[in-house]
Design an enzyme around this catalytic site. Structure first.
Site, PDB file in Angstrom:
ATOM      1  N   HIS A  94      47.926  -7.611  71.679  1.00 25.22           N
ATOM      2  CA  HIS A  94      48.475  -7.020  72.822  1.00 25.22           C
ATOM      3  C   HIS A  94      49.745  -7.215  73.083  1.00 25.22           C
ATOM      4  CE1 HIS A  94      48.144  -5.174  77.144  1.00 25.22           C
ATOM      5  NE2 HIS A  94      48.804  -6.662  77.174  1.00 25.22           N
ATOM      6  N   GLU A  95      50.290  -8.369  73.016  1.00 26.27           N
ATOM      7  CA  GLU A  95      51.488  -8.707  73.565  1.00 26.27           C
ATOM      8  C   GLU A  95      52.627  -8.338  72.646  1.00 26.27           C
ATOM      9  OE1 GLU A  95      51.732  -9.879  76.342  1.00 26.27           O
ATOM     10  OE2 GLU A  95      49.823 -10.578  76.690  1.00 26.27           O
TER      11      GLU A  95
ATOM     12  N   HIS B 229      58.770  -1.847  73.840  1.00 26.42           N
ATOM     13  CA  HIS B 229      60.205  -1.920  73.964  1.00 26.42           C
ATOM     14  C   HIS B 229      60.968  -1.154  72.845  1.00 26.42           C
ATOM     15  CE1 HIS B 229      63.231  -5.362  75.026  1.00 26.42           C
ATOM     16  NE2 HIS B 229      63.796  -3.991  75.441  1.00 26.42           N
TER      17      HIS B 229
ATOM     18  N   HIS C 150      53.516  -4.832  73.592  1.00 25.38           N
ATOM     19  CA  HIS C 150      54.665  -4.673  74.480  1.00 25.38           C
ATOM     20  C   HIS C 150      55.957  -4.656  73.798  1.00 25.38           C
ATOM     21  CE1 HIS C 150      52.533  -4.949  78.121  1.00 25.38           C
ATOM     22  NE2 HIS C 150      51.872  -6.079  78.041  1.00 25.38           N
TER      23      HIS C 150
HETATM   24 ZN   LIG Z   1      50.395  -6.806  78.664  1.00 26.97          ZN
END
Ligand SMILES: [Zn+2]
Length: 230
Positions: free
Chosen positions: A101-102, A109, A105
């Site tokens: 999940h991270e 980006h 991100h």
């Molecule tokens: Zn998150």
């Protein structure tokens, strides 16, 4: 009577508070359960995140270990991924899910996903707004009449915070969507592990839903106050 002892305030504050507690319980239940379930691939969260990042060409985004429980995050200013020790080393469905999940991100980006960029752009304004709001809030505790004077400013400041939380929701769901897509595409998570990953990530997203509901209710309360004072 101080404004925050207003019984009407409780009416607006309690549902958000209960929802927040419920979301936290659900998250600790889901995370607790799936951090006991080992992944077939035997990957640690850090290794899974590394693979997701590398396969997207993000070889320069480091994956680092940080202290704390569920302190995992992607830092867009450092272009680095930080995983809590449990998820960094964990070879479990929960660890791999959160780590991916991270990494999701970082993919947002890289893709210049509009809502991610917008959210990042309003971070300074949000930080200022929440500090200024707290200032007005404390003035209001001691000088109720002054708070009434500042109510429109308080509403404007709190709207910025609420907008930030509103934008956060789709960003979080999209990061989870990207994470799951990559986990399955790269074979880091198998078919029977899908549901577990989804449960952990959905539970985590629910805490953001609770925060938003709580803010919207608080904003409605401020608006009700402003109307009452006209
Ligand atoms: Zn998150």
């Amino acid at each position: 009577m101080f404004w925050y002892f207003d019984p009407l305030y409780l009416l607006f504050a309690v549902p958000g508070l209960l929802l927040g507690i419920w979301a936290q319980i659900k998250l600790s239940h889901a995370y607790g359960k799936y951090s006991q379930v080992p992944v077939d691939s035997g990957m640690t969260g850090a290794e899974a995140a590394r693979q997701v990042l590398d396969s997207a060409g993000l070889v320069n985004v480091p994956v680092e270990e940080i202290p704390g429980h569920l302190s995992d995050h992607y830092d867009p200013t450092k272009r680095a991924l930080f995983l809590s020790s449990d998820n960094f080393h964990g070879q479990t469905v929960a660890a791999v899910g959160v780590a991916a999940h991270e990494a999701g991100h970082a993919l947002q980006h890289q893709a210049s996903y509009a809502l991610f960029d917008f959210r990042m752009a309003i971070v300074p304004a949000t930080q200022f707004a929440s500090m200024a709001y707290m200032g007005i809030f404390f003035v209001g505790i001691f000088f109720q009449a002054l708070f009434a004077k500042f109510i429109l400013i308080a509403i404007a400041l709190f709207s910025i915070t609420t907008l930030f939380q509103l934008v956060t929701l789709p960003v979080e769901y999209d990061a989870s969507r990207r994470a799951k897509e990559q986990l399955f595409r790269l074979g880091l998570v198998h078919e029977h592990e899908r549901a577990g990953v989804s449960k952990v990530l959905d539970a985590a997203a629910l805490t953001y839903v609770a925060a938003l509901v709580s803010s919207v209710l608080q904003l409605l309360y401020l608006l009700t106050m402003a109307r009452g004072r006209r």
